[in-house]
Design a protein around this motif. Structure first.
Motif, PDB file in Angstrom:
ATOM      1  N   ARG A 174       0.838  -1.181   0.000  1.00 42.81           N
ATOM      2  CA  ARG A 174       0.000   0.000   0.000  1.00 42.81           C
ATOM      3  C   ARG A 174       0.878   1.237   0.000  1.00 42.81           C
ATOM      4  N   GLN A 217     -12.088  12.261  -8.571  1.00 41.10           N
ATOM      5  CA  GLN A 217     -13.175  11.389  -8.134  1.00 41.10           C
ATOM      6  C   GLN A 217     -14.538  11.886  -8.611  1.00 41.10           C
ATOM      7  N   VAL A 265      -5.678   2.752 -12.362  1.00 38.27           N
ATOM      8  CA  VAL A 265      -6.433   3.512 -11.366  1.00 38.27           C
ATOM      9  C   VAL A 265      -7.248   4.618 -12.026  1.00 38.27           C
ATOM     10  N   ASP A 298     -13.540   4.031 -11.635  1.00 39.19           N
ATOM     11  CA  ASP A 298     -14.284   3.349 -10.582  1.00 39.19           C
ATOM     12  C   ASP A 298     -15.637   2.850 -11.067  1.00 39.19           C
ATOM     13  N   TYR A 340     -17.451  -9.170  -3.393  1.00 39.09           N
ATOM     14  CA  TYR A 340     -16.538  -9.144  -2.252  1.00 39.09           C
ATOM     15  C   TYR A 340     -16.300 -10.555  -1.717  1.00 39.09           C
ATOM     16  N   LEU A 386      -5.911  -6.512  -2.682  1.00 37.08           N
ATOM     17  CA  LEU A 386      -6.141  -5.097  -2.949  1.00 37.08           C
ATOM     18  C   LEU A 386      -7.566  -4.866  -3.466  1.00 37.08           C
ATOM     19  N   ASP A 389      -9.957  -5.281  -0.489  1.00 37.15           N
ATOM     20  CA  ASP A 389      -9.957  -4.121   0.405  1.00 37.15           C
ATOM     21  C   ASP A 389     -10.717  -2.945  -0.200  1.00 37.15           C
ATOM     22  N   MET A 390     -10.589  -2.772  -1.529  1.00 38.40           N
ATOM     23  CA  MET A 390     -11.307  -1.692  -2.198  1.00 38.40           C
ATOM     24  C   MET A 390     -12.821  -1.915  -2.108  1.00 38.40           C
ATOM     25  N   LYS A 399     -14.076  -1.303   1.453  1.00 37.24           N
ATOM     26  CA  LYS A 399     -14.177   0.126   1.752  1.00 37.24           C
ATOM     27  C   LYS A 399     -15.449   0.715   1.126  1.00 37.24           C
TER      28      LYS A 399
END
Length: 437
Positions: free
Chosen positions: A86, A106, A147, A163, A178, A196, A199-200, A203
């Motif tokens: 990270r 974003q 990303v 995203d 998930y 990774l 975890d995304m 969140k």
């Protein structure tokens, strides 16, 4: 994935977990091949990483680095060594700058110059301001790792956060994804990218309107931290194989007493290292499920095929590319040598015969099922109501021995005779461990 190498931290964490804090500072530094000063500096660096990773947690949930690794390792369900992947193996300015860029993109697509203005407005006074070249390099890096993405259209190019996966899926679909990522990242190889992704998704779920209804359905305890750490090398070597490039690295054999050496830039403090500089054409990467180890197989001009444990590789650098014909020839030669390897053994070929006994009073023949599942190209040549004979041709007996031994009294080695005697002696030795005192 972080942009800078962290070989020292990888070796440091590996030894810290394996020894569970049993070494003193001096012993630890000597075993690693660094000074006590470097040991203290590395501890401070890793503490900063932990504080950065867990900075959003309330005070009572924050994690102290030394306690986490030395005392709570066996109580933790998270693969804590993953935190090196990270954001904190970047420099402080890079970490803060990339966070600013991602936050800015974003909500809406932005041009490079608009992002530069945003950085100049919001960067802390104690950190250097980026120039246009640095910022465009950051955007290129973020685009390469997936990303962000560049919007269609001409110049000036506009960039936005990638995203779509989170935005287009419903809450229930995110839950299903998930659960899938959680299971696969803890059971398949390689795993880091899965962690990774998991975890995304976690969140995103905890930040949704239905946060209170989200619970983690599974808890895993991962027992091979080295596998996770070695994936830092795996992706570098995989890229070199795809591009047919030579690689050079400093290698520390498992037999040596050291696993790392500091890079001394001052000639007064130069010293000999126990590692050996290697130049190799990487051809294949192999994972050993039984011991949780990665192996690199390749070709050298002097010794032909060579094998390396990934955990001993540090300071990897890519070299020039070879021709497609040369790479194909080296690949063919390697495949021929390991054609009969249980894993990577290139020793003398032998035929192993073993008798497996059916389990008594069992509804399922789990012994036979396991042999058929794991026995690779071996075959069953004889079978009756009590047992069956399994036969396989392999390069040497070293690698197949742990597998046969894991069946305990359900397996009897028949041939070759020297291997049978070897197994008998080992079982006699094990028997002495259980004699009454």
């Amino acid at each position: 994935m972080a942009r800078e190498s962290f070989d020292k931290e990888i070796q440091f964490l590996r030894m810290l977990v394996l020894t569970s804090g049993a070494y003193s500072r001096q012993q630890f530094a000597e075993r690693l091949g660094i000074s006590v000063h470097t040991y203290d500096k590395t501890i401070r660096r890793l503490k900063e990483i932990v504080q950065t990773v867990y900075q959003q947690l309330p005070q009572e949930q924050s994690k102290e680095f030394a306690e986490t690794l030395r005392f709570n390792y066996y109580e933790s369900a998270d693969p804590m060594l993953l935190f090196l992947y990270r954001a904190k193996s970047l420099k402080d300015s890079e970490t803060y700058r990339l966070s600013l860029l991602l936050t800015a993109m974003q909500h809406e697509p932005m041009t490079a110059m608009a992002l530069l203005d945003r950085c100049n407005e919001q960067m802390p006074a104690d950190l250097p301001l980026p120039d246009e070249k640095t910022l465009r390099s950051d955007l290129k890096y973020l685009e390469e790792v997936g990303v962000i993405r560049r919007e269609a259209g001409g110049r000036p190019y506009r960039y936005r956060l990638q995203d779509d996966l989170l935005q287009e899926l419903s809450y229930d679909e995110l839950i299903d994804l998930y659960d899938f990522a959680d299971v696969m990242s803890n059971t398949q190889v390689p795993s880091v990218q899965g962690y990774l992704l998991r975890d995304m998704l976690k969140k995103a779920l905890t930040q949704s309107e239905k946060e209170s209804s989200f619970v983690t359905p599974f808890l895993y305890k991962y027992h091979y931290p080295s596998r996770i750490l070695d994936e830092a090398h795996f992706h570098t070597l995989l890229q070199a194989i795809r591009q047919r490039r030579l690689v050079s690295f400093l290698y520390f054999s498992p037999k040596t007493r050291k696993s790392y050496t500091s890079k001394n830039t001052n000639p007064l403090f130069e010293r000999e290292t126990s590692g050996k500089q290697q130049l190799l054409l990487p051809v294949k990467v192999v994972y050993d499920h039984q011991y949780g180890r990665w192996y690199l197989l390749g070709s050298t001009t002097q010794f032909g095929v060579k094998k390396y444990r990934m955990e001993g590789i540090t300071q990897i650098e890519e070299g020039e590319a070879v021709t497609e014909e040369l790479f194909a020839a080296k690949q063919k030669a390697l495949e021929e040598q390991i054609q009969y390897s249980w894993l990577i053994d290139t020793g003398r070929r032998v035929t192993v015969r073993a008798r497996f006994y059916h389990p008594e009073n069992s509804k399922s023949n789990f012994v036979k099922e396991r042999v058929l599942l794991q026995g690779q190209w071996g075959r069953i040549t004889e079978e009756d109501d009590i047992s069956f004979v399994y036969e396989i041709e392999v390069n040497g007996t070293t690698e197949i021995k742990p597998w046969l031994r894991s069946f305990g009294s359900s397996c009897e080695v028949l041939e070759p005779s020297h291997f049978r005697k070897e197994m008998i002696e080992e079982w006699k030795e094990i028997l002495t461990y259980y004699e009454s005192v």
